[in-house]
Design a protein around this motif. Sequence first.
Motif, mmCIF file in Angstrom:
data_model
loop_
_atom_site.group_PDB
_atom_site.id
_atom_site.type_symbol
_atom_site.label_atom_id
_atom_site.label_comp_id
_atom_site.label_asym_id
_atom_site.label_seq_id
_atom_site.Cartn_x
_atom_site.Cartn_y
_atom_site.Cartn_z
ATOM 1 N N UNK A 96 0.784 -1.227 0.000
ATOM 2 C CA UNK A 96 0.000 0.000 0.000
ATOM 3 C C UNK A 96 0.812 1.271 0.000
ATOM 4 N N UNK A 97 2.146 1.157 -0.004
ATOM 5 C CA UNK A 97 2.986 2.359 -0.043
ATOM 6 C C UNK A 97 2.890 3.001 -1.418
ATOM 7 N N UNK A 98 3.360 4.240 -1.510
ATOM 8 C CA UNK A 98 3.316 4.918 -2.799
ATOM 9 C C UNK A 98 4.220 4.219 -3.810
ATOM 10 N N UNK A 99 5.331 3.610 -3.341
ATOM 11 C CA UNK A 99 6.205 2.879 -4.270
ATOM 12 C C UNK A 99 5.500 1.625 -4.778
ATOM 13 N N UNK A 100 4.688 1.004 -3.916
ATOM 14 C CA UNK A 100 3.919 -0.165 -4.337
ATOM 15 C C UNK A 100 2.927 0.205 -5.432
ATOM 16 N N UNK A 101 2.147 1.263 -5.182
ATOM 17 C CA UNK A 101 1.136 1.662 -6.165
ATOM 18 C C UNK A 101 1.769 2.159 -7.463
ATOM 19 N N UNK A 102 2.865 2.907 -7.345
ATOM 20 C CA UNK A 102 3.541 3.382 -8.559
ATOM 21 C C UNK A 102 4.099 2.200 -9.347
ATOM 22 N N UNK B 152 18.356 2.241 -14.514
ATOM 23 C CA UNK B 152 17.184 3.092 -14.618
ATOM 24 C C UNK B 152 16.499 2.869 -15.955
ATOM 25 N N UNK B 153 15.225 2.494 -15.933
ATOM 26 C CA UNK B 153 14.513 2.194 -17.176
ATOM 27 C C UNK B 153 13.582 3.313 -17.631
ATOM 28 N N UNK B 154 12.858 3.922 -16.679
ATOM 29 C CA UNK B 154 11.897 4.955 -17.083
ATOM 30 C C UNK B 154 11.512 5.832 -15.903
ATOM 31 N N UNK B 155 11.525 7.128 -16.143
ATOM 32 C CA UNK B 155 11.010 8.092 -15.172
ATOM 33 C C UNK B 155 9.521 8.240 -15.457
ATOM 34 N N UNK B 156 8.693 8.058 -14.445
ATOM 35 C CA UNK B 156 7.257 8.155 -14.660
ATOM 36 C C UNK B 156 6.856 9.611 -14.869
ATOM 37 N N UNK B 157 6.179 9.880 -15.984
ATOM 38 C CA UNK B 157 5.755 11.246 -16.273
ATOM 39 C C UNK B 157 6.334 11.772 -17.569
ATOM 40 N N UNK B 158 6.397 13.089 -17.668
ATOM 41 C CA UNK B 158 6.862 13.718 -18.909
ATOM 42 C C UNK B 158 8.060 14.643 -18.713
ATOM 43 N N UNK B 159 8.692 14.588 -17.513
ATOM 44 C CA UNK B 159 9.854 15.439 -17.252
ATOM 45 C C UNK B 159 11.021 14.591 -16.770
ATOM 46 N N UNK B 160 12.140 14.672 -17.493
ATOM 47 C CA UNK B 160 13.320 13.928 -17.054
ATOM 48 C C UNK B 160 13.840 14.496 -15.737
ATOM 49 N N UNK B 161 14.445 13.636 -14.939
ATOM 50 C CA UNK B 161 14.973 14.045 -13.640
ATOM 51 C C UNK B 161 16.392 14.578 -13.805
ATOM 52 N N UNK B 162 16.680 15.676 -13.139
ATOM 53 C CA UNK B 162 18.004 16.299 -13.251
ATOM 54 C C UNK B 162 19.115 15.372 -12.784
ATOM 55 N N UNK C 126 19.846 10.887 -18.312
ATOM 56 C CA UNK C 126 19.892 9.934 -19.425
ATOM 57 C C UNK C 126 18.736 8.938 -19.399
ATOM 58 N N UNK C 127 17.974 8.920 -18.316
ATOM 59 C CA UNK C 127 16.851 7.972 -18.216
ATOM 60 C C UNK C 127 15.616 8.597 -18.859
ATOM 61 N N UNK C 128 15.048 7.952 -19.875
ATOM 62 C CA UNK C 128 13.882 8.520 -20.576
ATOM 63 C C UNK C 128 12.620 8.478 -19.723
ATOM 64 N N UNK C 129 11.640 9.269 -20.116
ATOM 65 C CA UNK C 129 10.356 9.293 -19.415
ATOM 66 C C UNK C 129 9.382 8.314 -20.050
ATOM 67 N N UNK C 130 8.340 7.972 -19.314
ATOM 68 C CA UNK C 130 7.312 7.103 -19.880
ATOM 69 C C UNK C 130 6.625 7.786 -21.061
ATOM 70 N N UNK C 131 6.525 9.114 -21.004
ATOM 71 C CA UNK C 131 5.913 9.846 -22.122
ATOM 72 C C UNK C 131 6.751 9.671 -23.385
ATOM 73 N N UNK C 132 8.064 9.758 -23.249
ATOM 74 C CA UNK C 132 8.957 9.574 -24.402
ATOM 75 C C UNK C 132 8.875 8.155 -24.943
ATOM 76 N N UNK C 133 8.668 7.202 -24.042
ATOM 77 C CA UNK C 133 8.633 5.794 -24.431
ATOM 78 C C UNK C 133 7.266 5.373 -24.953
ATOM 79 N N UNK D 67 1.462 5.074 -21.781
ATOM 80 C CA UNK D 67 0.409 5.965 -21.296
ATOM 81 C C UNK D 67 -0.156 5.491 -19.946
ATOM 82 N N UNK D 68 -0.675 6.451 -19.186
ATOM 83 C CA UNK D 68 -1.339 6.124 -17.931
ATOM 84 C C UNK D 68 -0.413 5.934 -16.755
ATOM 85 N N UNK D 69 0.812 6.455 -16.836
ATOM 86 C CA UNK D 69 1.765 6.288 -15.736
ATOM 87 C C UNK D 69 2.359 7.627 -15.299
ATOM 88 N N UNK D 70 1.596 8.679 -15.480
ATOM 89 C CA UNK D 70 2.091 10.024 -15.137
ATOM 90 C C UNK D 70 1.719 10.372 -13.698
#
Length: 320
Positions: free
Chosen positions: A158-164, A217-227, A231-238, A241-244
């Motif tokens: 039930x943690x946020x990491x679990x749901x994400x 690192x496989x994917x950053x959830x959302x549409x903004x890469x992390x500083x 080099x890790x792409x976002x789910x939007x780039x990949x 959908x539905x993981x923002x």
Amino acid sequence: MITPLKKLFTVAALALLSASGATAQNYPNGTVTVVVPYSPGSAVDPVGRFIATELQELWGSTVVVDNKPGAGSTIGTAYVAGAPADGSVLLVTSAAFATAPAIYKELPYDPQALLPVAFASQASFVLTGGANVKANTMAELIEEAKERKLFLATAGLGSSTHFAGELITAAAGIEAEPVHYKGGTESLVDLMAGRADIYVGTTVGIGSNIAAGQVKGFAVLGDRRADSIPDVPTTAELGIEGANVAFWLGVFAPKGLPDDIAQKINADVTKILSSEKAKEFLRKTDSVHLPMSPAEFKEMVDSEVALWKKLADERGIEAQ
């Protein structure tokens, strides 16, 4: 003709309006307690303390932090839900506020008894892989998941990491069995040791491990890469959908807080978190502040509560 009784009611009404206005103008007129429903040193604690310190300086009034950890943040949250709705007690909590109603059939508080007042910050979630994972890209991970069973480490049921984690694996079409740990540290240890395959953590919590090559690192959830891991792409780039979603922190108050006080707290929290000092502080945790009105923040929280309830129903997630 105004009767004595009507005159009494009129005077009382005017006095009430006057008192309400004075309360907002004079707020705070005493000590304000900021409850953090996590232990000192947790991911939420530094932000809660920063907000409290800056508000104390801005208000010229005592603002103290009270850590009330336990039961996945529900103990501290329940305490604030039952506090006076006068702004004397505030809650700084995480996205777990939105996941709790989806996992617990009975909470020690009514989520509707808390009012979202001010959005504080958000950090990105990132899907990572451990030592036993051969894949180096998201596409390769999806193929590997078709060939063998993957184990998804979480920081707790039930943690946020679990749901994400459930959200991104579902969106990417990956089958993975959740394995629940006592926290993110334990998850990361087993991930690096190869006893778990994948894990969704925050960039502040696991970004340095990705940068050091300890995990993939496989994917950053959302549409903004992390500083911290550019080099890790976002789910939007990949094209996933539905993981923002993001790991967010916010300020809540007991429901019934007068709107003018809520607006004042919102304006003051927004002011301090928009400063250069705050930007530098948040940058160290790979987080950003997004100004929102109380209404906008409430809309976001309600949207996430609905999202996680739907996901829990679809994935059969419930407290054991």
